[in-house]
Design a protein around this motif. Structure first.
Motif, mmCIF file in Angstrom:
data_model
loop_
_atom_site.group_PDB
_atom_site.id
_atom_site.type_symbol
_atom_site.label_atom_id
_atom_site.label_comp_id
_atom_site.label_asym_id
_atom_site.label_seq_id
_atom_site.Cartn_x
_atom_site.Cartn_y
_atom_site.Cartn_z
ATOM 1 N N TYR A 111 0.814 -1.203 0.000
ATOM 2 C CA TYR A 111 0.000 0.000 0.000
ATOM 3 C C TYR A 111 0.852 1.259 0.000
ATOM 4 C CZ TYR A 111 0.927 -0.180 5.065
ATOM 5 O OH TYR A 111 1.539 -0.240 6.284
ATOM 6 N N PRO A 112 0.322 2.362 -0.522
ATOM 7 C CA PRO A 112 1.053 3.626 -0.509
ATOM 8 C C PRO A 112 1.192 4.169 0.910
ATOM 9 C CG PRO A 112 -0.763 3.672 -2.083
ATOM 10 C CD PRO A 112 -0.968 2.480 -1.210
ATOM 11 N N PHE A 113 2.247 4.955 1.130
ATOM 12 C CA PHE A 113 2.356 5.639 2.414
ATOM 13 C C PHE A 113 2.720 7.099 2.206
ATOM 14 C CE2 PHE A 113 6.888 4.296 2.021
ATOM 15 C CZ PHE A 113 7.535 5.499 2.284
ATOM 16 N N GLY A 128 -9.962 1.934 -0.746
ATOM 17 C CA GLY A 128 -9.847 0.489 -0.717
ATOM 18 C C GLY A 128 -8.611 0.059 -1.480
ATOM 19 N N GLY A 129 -8.569 -1.203 -1.886
ATOM 20 C CA GLY A 129 -7.429 -1.676 -2.649
ATOM 21 C C GLY A 129 -6.326 -2.203 -1.755
ATOM 22 N N VAL A 130 -5.539 -3.122 -2.298
ATOM 23 C CA VAL A 130 -4.509 -3.768 -1.493
ATOM 24 C C VAL A 130 -3.137 -3.762 -2.163
ATOM 25 C CG1 VAL A 130 -6.132 -5.276 -0.284
ATOM 26 C CG2 VAL A 130 -5.130 -6.030 -2.449
ATOM 27 N N GLN A 131 -3.041 -3.239 -3.384
ATOM 28 C CA GLN A 131 -1.753 -3.228 -4.071
ATOM 29 C C GLN A 131 -1.518 -1.865 -4.700
ATOM 30 O OE1 GLN A 131 0.428 -5.728 -3.951
ATOM 31 N NE2 GLN A 131 -0.996 -7.050 -2.831
ATOM 32 N N GLY A 132 -0.421 -1.216 -4.343
ATOM 33 C CA GLY A 132 -0.147 0.076 -4.961
ATOM 34 C C GLY A 132 1.026 0.790 -4.348
ATOM 35 N N LEU A 143 -0.222 14.410 -3.818
ATOM 36 C CA LEU A 143 0.566 13.271 -4.256
ATOM 37 C C LEU A 143 -0.220 12.418 -5.231
ATOM 38 C CD1 LEU A 143 -0.277 10.443 -2.338
ATOM 39 C CD2 LEU A 143 0.417 12.146 -0.655
ATOM 40 N N THR A 144 0.510 11.542 -5.901
ATOM 41 C CA THR A 144 -0.123 10.688 -6.904
ATOM 42 C C THR A 144 0.572 9.346 -6.944
ATOM 43 O OG1 THR A 144 -0.924 10.638 -9.195
ATOM 44 C CG2 THR A 144 1.323 11.438 -8.840
ATOM 45 N N GLY A 145 -0.124 8.371 -7.532
ATOM 46 C CA GLY A 145 0.414 7.024 -7.629
ATOM 47 C C GLY A 145 -0.611 6.095 -8.218
ATOM 48 N N SER A 146 -0.633 4.861 -7.705
ATOM 49 C CA SER A 146 -1.542 3.854 -8.232
ATOM 50 C C SER A 146 -1.987 2.940 -7.111
ATOM 51 C CB SER A 146 -0.839 3.036 -9.328
ATOM 52 O OG SER A 146 -1.664 2.003 -9.814
ATOM 53 N N ILE A 147 -3.247 2.513 -7.145
ATOM 54 C CA ILE A 147 -3.758 1.516 -6.209
ATOM 55 C C ILE A 147 -4.602 0.532 -6.999
ATOM 56 C CG2 ILE A 147 -5.740 2.967 -5.562
ATOM 57 C CD1 ILE A 147 -3.822 0.612 -3.196
ATOM 58 N N ASP A 148 -4.287 -0.730 -6.862
ATOM 59 C CA ASP A 148 -4.946 -1.784 -7.640
ATOM 60 C C ASP A 148 -4.980 -1.445 -9.129
ATOM 61 O OD1 ASP A 148 -5.271 -3.274 -5.407
ATOM 62 O OD2 ASP A 148 -7.440 -3.058 -5.260
ATOM 63 N N SER A 149 -3.834 -0.975 -9.623
ATOM 64 C CA SER A 149 -3.622 -0.664 -11.044
ATOM 65 C C SER A 149 -4.492 0.476 -11.545
ATOM 66 C CB SER A 149 -3.857 -1.915 -11.915
ATOM 67 O OG SER A 149 -2.951 -2.940 -11.575
ATOM 68 N N ARG A 150 -4.907 1.366 -10.632
ATOM 69 C CA ARG A 150 -5.675 2.547 -11.032
ATOM 70 C C ARG A 150 -4.982 3.802 -10.508
ATOM 71 N NH1 ARG A 150 -11.878 2.131 -9.489
ATOM 72 N NH2 ARG A 150 -11.882 4.035 -10.782
ATOM 73 N N ALA A 151 -4.814 4.795 -11.377
ATOM 74 C CA ALA A 151 -4.161 6.045 -11.000
ATOM 75 C C ALA A 151 -5.011 6.822 -10.009
ATOM 76 C CB ALA A 151 -3.905 6.899 -12.235
ATOM 77 N N PHE A 152 -4.357 7.379 -8.981
ATOM 78 C CA PHE A 152 -5.084 8.207 -8.016
ATOM 79 C C PHE A 152 -4.378 9.543 -7.828
ATOM 80 C CE2 PHE A 152 -1.995 6.197 -5.158
ATOM 81 C CZ PHE A 152 -1.598 7.268 -4.365
ATOM 82 N N PHE A 153 -5.130 10.492 -7.300
ATOM 83 C CA PHE A 153 -4.615 11.816 -6.944
ATOM 84 C C PHE A 153 -5.107 12.150 -5.548
ATOM 85 C CE2 PHE A 153 -5.455 16.536 -7.010
ATOM 86 C CZ PHE A 153 -4.132 16.920 -6.888
ATOM 87 N N PHE A 161 -9.805 8.582 -7.524
ATOM 88 C CA PHE A 161 -9.273 8.009 -8.744
ATOM 89 C C PHE A 161 -9.314 9.052 -9.864
ATOM 90 C CE2 PHE A 161 -10.687 3.954 -6.709
ATOM 91 C CZ PHE A 161 -9.430 3.359 -6.645
ATOM 92 N N ILE A 162 -8.287 9.035 -10.698
ATOM 93 C CA ILE A 162 -8.269 9.916 -11.860
ATOM 94 C C ILE A 162 -9.214 9.319 -12.906
ATOM 95 C CG2 ILE A 162 -6.811 10.850 -13.705
ATOM 96 C CD1 ILE A 162 -4.490 10.834 -11.714
ATOM 97 N N PRO A 163 -10.122 10.121 -13.456
ATOM 98 C CA PRO A 163 -11.154 9.586 -14.346
ATOM 99 C C PRO A 163 -10.606 9.192 -15.722
ATOM 100 C CG PRO A 163 -11.332 11.976 -14.217
ATOM 101 C CD PRO A 163 -10.291 11.577 -13.221
#
Length: 362
Positions: A111-113, A128-132, A143-153, A161-163
Protein backbone atom coordinates in the motif's frame (compact mmCIF):
# COMPACT_ATOMS: atom_id res chain seq x y z
CA UNK A 1 44.41 57.51 -8.71
CA UNK A 2 42.93 55.95 -5.57
CA UNK A 3 39.82 54.93 -7.50
CA UNK A 4 41.99 53.45 -10.23
CA UNK A 5 43.75 51.27 -7.65
CA UNK A 6 40.42 50.11 -6.19
CA UNK A 7 39.06 49.39 -9.68
CA UNK A 8 42.21 47.47 -10.53
CA UNK A 9 41.98 45.32 -7.39
CA UNK A 10 38.28 44.70 -8.02
CA UNK A 11 38.86 43.75 -11.63
CA UNK A 12 41.68 41.37 -10.71
CA UNK A 13 39.66 39.61 -8.01
CA UNK A 14 36.60 39.29 -10.23
CA UNK A 15 38.79 37.78 -12.94
CA UNK A 16 40.16 35.30 -10.41
CA UNK A 17 36.83 34.16 -8.95
CA UNK A 18 34.21 34.66 -11.65
CA UNK A 19 33.45 31.38 -13.51
CA UNK A 20 33.95 31.27 -17.27
CA UNK A 21 30.60 31.59 -19.03
CA UNK A 22 30.89 28.13 -20.59
CA UNK A 23 32.81 26.37 -17.80
CA UNK A 24 31.96 22.67 -17.55
CA UNK A 25 30.31 21.79 -14.25
CA UNK A 26 32.16 19.28 -12.09
CA UNK A 27 30.68 17.21 -9.26
CA UNK A 28 31.87 16.02 -5.92
CA UNK A 29 30.20 12.83 -4.80
CA UNK A 30 29.12 11.60 -1.39
CA UNK A 31 28.45 7.98 -0.49
CA UNK A 32 25.20 7.78 1.50
CA UNK A 33 26.06 4.34 2.85
CA UNK A 34 23.53 1.81 4.17
CA UNK A 35 21.24 1.43 7.18
CA UNK A 36 22.67 -1.82 8.57
CA UNK A 37 26.21 -3.10 8.36
CA UNK A 38 25.06 -6.22 6.51
CA UNK A 39 22.95 -4.39 3.92
CA UNK A 40 24.18 -5.30 0.46
CA UNK A 41 23.06 -2.21 -1.47
CA UNK A 42 21.35 1.17 -1.32
CA UNK A 43 19.55 3.24 -3.97
CA UNK A 44 18.57 6.93 -3.87
CA UNK A 45 15.34 7.85 -5.66
CA UNK A 46 14.44 11.42 -4.71
CA UNK A 47 15.97 14.66 -3.41
CA UNK A 48 14.45 17.95 -2.27
CA UNK A 49 15.93 21.44 -2.53
CA UNK A 50 17.43 21.20 0.97
CA UNK A 51 19.41 18.13 -0.04
CA UNK A 52 17.25 15.60 1.81
CA UNK A 53 17.38 12.24 0.03
CA UNK A 54 15.02 9.26 0.08
CA UNK A 55 15.38 5.76 -1.27
CA UNK A 56 15.83 2.26 0.06
CA UNK A 57 18.45 -0.27 1.10
CA UNK A 58 18.57 -3.99 0.35
CA UNK A 59 19.46 -6.63 2.94
CA UNK A 60 22.26 -9.16 2.49
CA UNK A 61 19.94 -11.85 1.13
CA UNK A 62 18.41 -9.43 -1.39
CA UNK A 63 14.93 -10.42 -0.23
CA UNK A 64 13.94 -7.32 1.76
CA UNK A 65 14.05 -3.54 1.32
CA UNK A 66 13.94 -0.75 3.88
CA UNK A 67 12.99 2.85 3.10
CA UNK A 68 15.40 5.55 4.26
CA UNK A 69 15.54 9.30 4.71
CA UNK A 70 18.99 10.91 4.54
CA UNK A 71 19.47 14.40 6.00
CA UNK A 72 22.05 16.30 8.03
CA UNK A 73 24.64 13.67 7.15
CA UNK A 74 22.69 10.73 8.55
CA UNK A 75 20.66 7.93 7.01
CA UNK A 76 17.72 6.70 9.06
CA UNK A 77 14.95 4.21 8.60
CA UNK A 78 11.44 5.61 8.39
CA UNK A 79 10.33 2.84 10.74
CA UNK A 80 7.24 2.20 8.71
CA UNK A 81 6.30 -1.38 9.49
CA UNK A 82 7.90 -3.98 11.74
CA UNK A 83 8.69 -7.09 9.74
CA UNK A 84 8.03 -5.45 6.38
CA UNK A 85 9.91 -6.97 3.48
CA UNK A 86 9.50 -4.18 1.00
CA UNK A 87 9.64 -0.54 2.09
CA UNK A 88 10.51 1.82 -0.74
CA UNK A 89 10.61 5.63 -0.60
CA UNK A 90 10.34 7.43 -3.95
CA UNK A 91 9.98 11.18 -3.37
CA UNK A 92 10.40 13.90 -0.75
CA UNK A 93 9.27 17.54 -0.81
CA UNK A 94 10.79 20.60 0.87
CA UNK A 95 8.44 20.13 3.85
CA UNK A 96 10.08 16.77 4.52
CA UNK A 97 7.04 14.73 3.51
CA UNK A 98 7.98 11.37 2.01
CA UNK A 99 5.95 9.02 -0.19
CA UNK A 100 6.47 5.42 -1.23
CA UNK A 101 5.04 1.99 -0.62
CA UNK A 102 5.16 -0.74 2.00
CA UNK A 103 4.75 -4.49 1.55
CA UNK A 104 3.22 -6.38 4.47
CA UNK A 105 4.36 -10.04 4.28
CA UNK A 106 1.49 -11.18 6.50
CA UNK A 107 -1.44 -9.69 4.60
CA UNK A 108 0.47 -9.65 1.27
CA UNK A 109 -0.77 -6.09 0.78
CA UNK A 110 1.40 -3.41 -0.81
CA UNK A 111 0.00 0.00 0.00
CA UNK A 112 1.05 3.63 -0.51
CA UNK A 113 2.36 5.64 2.41
CA UNK A 114 2.73 9.30 3.31
CA UNK A 115 5.34 9.95 6.00
CA UNK A 116 5.70 13.22 7.91
CA UNK A 117 7.54 14.01 11.17
CA UNK A 118 7.66 10.41 12.28
CA UNK A 119 4.03 9.64 11.44
CA UNK A 120 2.72 7.51 8.60
CA UNK A 121 -0.68 7.35 6.97
CA UNK A 122 -2.17 5.46 4.07
CA UNK A 123 -3.39 8.31 1.84
CA UNK A 124 -5.73 6.08 -0.18
CA UNK A 125 -7.34 4.15 2.67
CA UNK A 126 -10.74 5.48 1.62
CA UNK A 127 -10.35 4.05 -1.88
CA UNK A 128 -9.85 0.49 -0.72
CA UNK A 129 -7.43 -1.68 -2.65
CA UNK A 130 -4.51 -3.77 -1.49
CA UNK A 131 -1.75 -3.23 -4.07
CA UNK A 132 -0.15 0.08 -4.96
CA UNK A 133 2.26 2.88 -4.22
CA UNK A 134 2.63 6.66 -4.01
CA UNK A 135 5.30 7.84 -6.43
CA UNK A 136 5.47 11.64 -6.25
CA UNK A 137 4.57 14.55 -3.96
CA UNK A 138 4.62 18.32 -4.55
CA UNK A 139 5.26 21.24 -2.20
CA UNK A 140 1.55 21.50 -1.28
CA UNK A 141 1.49 17.90 -0.08
CA UNK A 142 -0.48 16.72 -3.09
CA UNK A 143 0.57 13.27 -4.26
CA UNK A 144 -0.12 10.69 -6.90
CA UNK A 145 0.41 7.02 -7.63
CA UNK A 146 -1.54 3.85 -8.23
CA UNK A 147 -3.76 1.52 -6.21
CA UNK A 148 -4.95 -1.78 -7.64
CA UNK A 149 -3.62 -0.66 -11.04
CA UNK A 150 -5.68 2.55 -11.03
CA UNK A 151 -4.16 6.05 -11.00
CA UNK A 152 -5.08 8.21 -8.02
CA UNK A 153 -4.62 11.82 -6.94
CA UNK A 154 -4.50 12.98 -3.32
CA UNK A 155 -5.27 16.71 -3.10
CA UNK A 156 -3.80 17.13 0.38
CA UNK A 157 -7.06 16.22 2.10
CA UNK A 158 -8.60 13.29 0.30
CA UNK A 159 -7.86 10.87 -2.52
CA UNK A 160 -9.78 10.11 -5.67
CA UNK A 161 -9.27 8.01 -8.74
CA UNK A 162 -8.27 9.92 -11.86
CA UNK A 163 -11.15 9.59 -14.35
CA UNK A 164 -9.59 7.43 -17.06
CA UNK A 165 -12.37 4.99 -17.73
CA UNK A 166 -11.94 1.23 -17.78
CA UNK A 167 -8.16 0.84 -17.92
CA UNK A 168 -6.19 -2.38 -17.54
CA UNK A 169 -3.46 -0.40 -15.79
CA UNK A 170 -2.81 3.25 -14.95
CA UNK A 171 -0.69 5.33 -12.59
CA UNK A 172 0.22 8.89 -11.71
CA UNK A 173 4.01 9.19 -11.79
CA UNK A 174 4.67 12.87 -11.09
CA UNK A 175 2.88 16.01 -9.86
CA UNK A 176 4.12 19.60 -10.08
CA UNK A 177 3.44 22.49 -7.70
CA UNK A 178 0.47 23.62 -9.79
CA UNK A 179 -1.23 20.30 -9.07
CA UNK A 180 -0.76 18.97 -12.61
CA UNK A 181 -0.43 15.18 -12.54
CA UNK A 182 1.56 13.28 -15.15
CA UNK A 183 0.76 9.62 -15.71
CA UNK A 184 -0.05 6.81 -18.09
CA UNK A 185 -3.13 4.77 -18.97
CA UNK A 186 -3.22 1.38 -20.61
CA UNK A 187 -6.30 -0.26 -22.10
CA UNK A 188 -6.83 -3.58 -23.82
CA UNK A 189 -5.81 -2.09 -27.18
CA UNK A 190 -4.45 1.37 -26.37
CA UNK A 191 -1.76 3.10 -24.31
CA UNK A 192 -1.04 6.78 -23.75
CA UNK A 193 0.53 9.29 -21.39
CA UNK A 194 -1.69 11.99 -19.89
CA UNK A 195 -1.82 15.07 -17.70
CA UNK A 196 -4.59 15.76 -15.20
CA UNK A 197 -5.34 19.20 -13.74
CA UNK A 198 -7.79 18.05 -11.10
CA UNK A 199 -10.71 18.20 -13.51
CA UNK A 200 -9.67 17.31 -17.04
CA UNK A 201 -7.53 14.50 -18.40
CA UNK A 202 -5.46 15.54 -21.43
CA UNK A 203 -3.94 12.88 -23.62
CA UNK A 204 -0.36 13.58 -24.76
CA UNK A 205 0.27 13.25 -28.46
CA UNK A 206 2.26 10.20 -29.48
CA UNK A 207 5.81 10.74 -30.63
CA UNK A 208 6.76 10.47 -34.31
CA UNK A 209 8.62 7.41 -35.50
CA UNK A 210 6.30 4.56 -34.56
CA UNK A 211 7.36 3.82 -30.99
CA UNK A 212 5.43 1.62 -28.59
CA UNK A 213 4.14 4.57 -26.57
CA UNK A 214 5.66 7.41 -24.55
CA UNK A 215 6.48 6.37 -20.97
CA UNK A 216 6.34 9.49 -18.77
CA UNK A 217 8.50 10.05 -15.69
CA UNK A 218 8.45 13.66 -14.51
CA UNK A 219 6.83 17.07 -14.98
CA UNK A 220 8.30 20.33 -13.67
CA UNK A 221 6.68 23.66 -12.77
CA UNK A 222 7.07 24.92 -16.34
CA UNK A 223 5.08 21.87 -17.49
CA UNK A 224 8.12 20.40 -19.23
CA UNK A 225 7.84 16.61 -19.36
CA UNK A 226 10.41 13.83 -19.65
CA UNK A 227 10.13 10.15 -20.48
CA UNK A 228 11.08 7.60 -23.07
CA UNK A 229 9.70 5.48 -25.88
CA UNK A 230 10.70 2.03 -27.09
CA UNK A 231 11.44 1.43 -30.77
CA UNK A 232 11.73 -2.08 -32.17
CA UNK A 233 15.25 -2.88 -33.26
CA UNK A 234 16.57 0.33 -31.69
CA UNK A 235 15.74 0.32 -28.00
CA UNK A 236 14.66 3.14 -25.70
CA UNK A 237 15.03 6.80 -26.61
CA UNK A 238 14.64 9.57 -24.02
CA UNK A 239 12.76 12.81 -24.70
CA UNK A 240 12.13 16.24 -23.26
CA UNK A 241 8.71 17.65 -24.15
CA UNK A 242 8.16 21.40 -23.90
CA UNK A 243 4.66 22.11 -25.14
CA UNK A 244 4.53 21.01 -28.76
CA UNK A 245 8.33 20.89 -29.02
CA UNK A 246 9.86 17.44 -28.53
CA UNK A 247 13.62 16.94 -28.17
CA UNK A 248 15.39 13.59 -28.26
CA UNK A 249 18.18 13.64 -25.68
CA UNK A 250 20.60 11.33 -27.47
CA UNK A 251 22.64 8.57 -25.85
CA UNK A 252 26.07 7.65 -24.52
CA UNK A 253 26.83 5.55 -27.58
CA UNK A 254 24.93 2.33 -26.96
CA UNK A 255 21.27 3.31 -27.26
CA UNK A 256 18.71 2.47 -24.57
CA UNK A 257 18.40 5.83 -22.82
CA UNK A 258 15.90 6.56 -20.06
CA UNK A 259 14.97 9.96 -18.56
CA UNK A 260 14.07 9.84 -14.86
CA UNK A 261 14.63 13.21 -13.17
CA UNK A 262 13.90 16.84 -14.14
CA UNK A 263 14.33 20.11 -12.26
CA UNK A 264 12.75 23.52 -12.82
CA UNK A 265 15.75 24.67 -14.88
CA UNK A 266 15.01 21.97 -17.45
CA UNK A 267 18.04 19.85 -16.55
CA UNK A 268 17.42 16.13 -17.08
CA UNK A 269 19.10 13.11 -15.49
CA UNK A 270 18.79 9.42 -16.23
CA UNK A 271 20.71 6.39 -17.47
CA UNK A 272 22.05 5.46 -20.89
CA UNK A 273 23.92 2.49 -22.28
CA UNK A 274 27.51 3.19 -23.31
CA UNK A 275 29.24 1.87 -26.42
CA UNK A 276 30.71 -0.94 -24.31
CA UNK A 277 27.31 -2.03 -23.00
CA UNK A 278 27.21 -0.67 -19.44
CA UNK A 279 24.57 1.73 -18.19
CA UNK A 280 25.94 5.04 -16.96
CA UNK A 281 24.27 7.99 -15.26
CA UNK A 282 24.00 11.11 -17.38
CA UNK A 283 23.06 14.77 -17.08
CA UNK A 284 21.44 16.63 -19.98
CA UNK A 285 21.72 20.42 -20.00
CA UNK A 286 21.70 23.13 -22.66
CA UNK A 287 21.22 20.57 -25.42
CA UNK A 288 24.18 18.41 -24.40
CA UNK A 289 24.07 14.93 -22.82
CA UNK A 290 27.14 14.11 -20.71
CA UNK A 291 28.20 10.97 -18.89
CA UNK A 292 28.07 11.97 -15.21
CA UNK A 293 31.14 9.80 -14.57
CA UNK A 294 33.16 12.08 -16.84
CA UNK A 295 32.18 15.12 -14.78
CA UNK A 296 33.31 13.83 -11.37
CA UNK A 297 36.27 15.36 -9.59
CA UNK A 298 39.40 13.25 -10.24
CA UNK A 299 39.46 11.53 -6.85
CA UNK A 300 35.85 10.37 -7.12
CA UNK A 301 36.21 9.37 -10.77
CA UNK A 302 38.85 6.79 -9.83
CA UNK A 303 36.62 5.10 -7.24
CA UNK A 304 33.06 5.34 -8.56
CA UNK A 305 31.09 4.05 -11.52
CA UNK A 306 27.69 5.75 -11.52
CA UNK A 307 25.12 3.55 -13.21
CA UNK A 308 21.96 5.67 -12.89
CA UNK A 309 20.62 9.06 -11.86
CA UNK A 310 17.02 9.25 -10.65
CA UNK A 311 16.45 12.82 -9.50
CA UNK A 312 17.91 16.33 -9.54
CA UNK A 313 16.96 19.34 -7.42
CA UNK A 314 16.99 23.02 -8.36
CA UNK A 315 20.48 23.39 -6.87
CA UNK A 316 21.70 20.85 -9.42
CA UNK A 317 22.33 18.06 -6.90
CA UNK A 318 21.84 14.61 -8.42
CA UNK A 319 21.00 11.31 -6.72
CA UNK A 320 21.04 7.70 -7.86
CA UNK A 321 23.19 4.63 -7.38
CA UNK A 322 26.64 3.50 -8.41
CA UNK A 323 29.38 1.03 -7.61
CA UNK A 324 32.27 1.75 -5.27
CA UNK A 325 34.70 -0.93 -4.12
CA UNK A 326 32.51 -3.55 -5.75
CA UNK A 327 29.30 -2.70 -3.85
CA UNK A 328 26.23 -0.72 -4.93
CA UNK A 329 25.64 2.45 -2.96
CA UNK A 330 23.33 5.45 -3.10
CA UNK A 331 25.09 8.72 -3.88
CA UNK A 332 24.52 12.44 -3.99
CA UNK A 333 26.52 14.40 -6.59
CA UNK A 334 26.89 18.12 -5.88
CA UNK A 335 28.03 20.70 -8.45
CA UNK A 336 31.38 22.33 -7.73
CA UNK A 337 31.22 25.15 -6.96
CA UNK A 338 27.69 24.94 -5.60
CA UNK A 339 25.14 27.51 -6.81
CA UNK A 340 25.50 30.63 -4.72
CA UNK A 341 29.24 30.23 -4.16
CA UNK A 342 30.13 32.95 -6.68
CA UNK A 343 27.67 35.31 -5.02
CA UNK A 344 29.35 34.69 -1.65
CA UNK A 345 32.76 35.32 -3.17
CA UNK A 346 31.56 38.62 -4.60
CA UNK A 347 30.16 39.63 -1.21
CA UNK A 348 33.61 38.94 0.21
CA UNK A 349 35.13 40.99 -2.59
CA UNK A 350 32.86 43.86 -1.71
CA UNK A 351 34.09 43.68 1.87
CA UNK A 352 37.72 43.79 0.75
CA UNK A 353 37.09 46.85 -1.40
CA UNK A 354 35.21 48.65 1.39
CA UNK A 355 37.98 47.95 3.92
CA UNK A 356 40.53 49.24 1.40
CA UNK A 357 38.52 52.45 0.97
CA UNK A 358 38.29 52.94 4.71
CA UNK A 359 42.04 52.57 5.14
CA UNK A 360 42.86 54.90 2.27
CA UNK A 361 40.43 57.54 3.54
CA UNK A 362 42.01 57.68 7.01
Amino acid sequence: MRHSVILGVSTLLVALVWPPAQAETRYRIHNLGVLQADDSASLARGINNDGWVVGYTQNSSGAAYTAFLYNHGQMKSLGLLDGARGEMAYDVNDRGQVVGNVFNPVTRARYPFLYESGHIVNPVAGLGGVQGGAYAINEQGQLTGSIDSRAFFHDGTQSRFIPLGDTTSSAGVSVNDHGIVLGYAQYSNDYYAFTYDGTTVTRLETLPGGGNGFEPFAINNSNQIIGQDFFEGVGYKAYLRNGAAVTELGSLGGGDTGAYGLNDRGVVVGASRTSTGEFHAYVYQDGVLNDLNDLLLPGAAKRWELSDAFDINDRGQIVGSGTINGVRRAYIATPVPEPGTWALLLVGLGGIVMRYRCRTNT
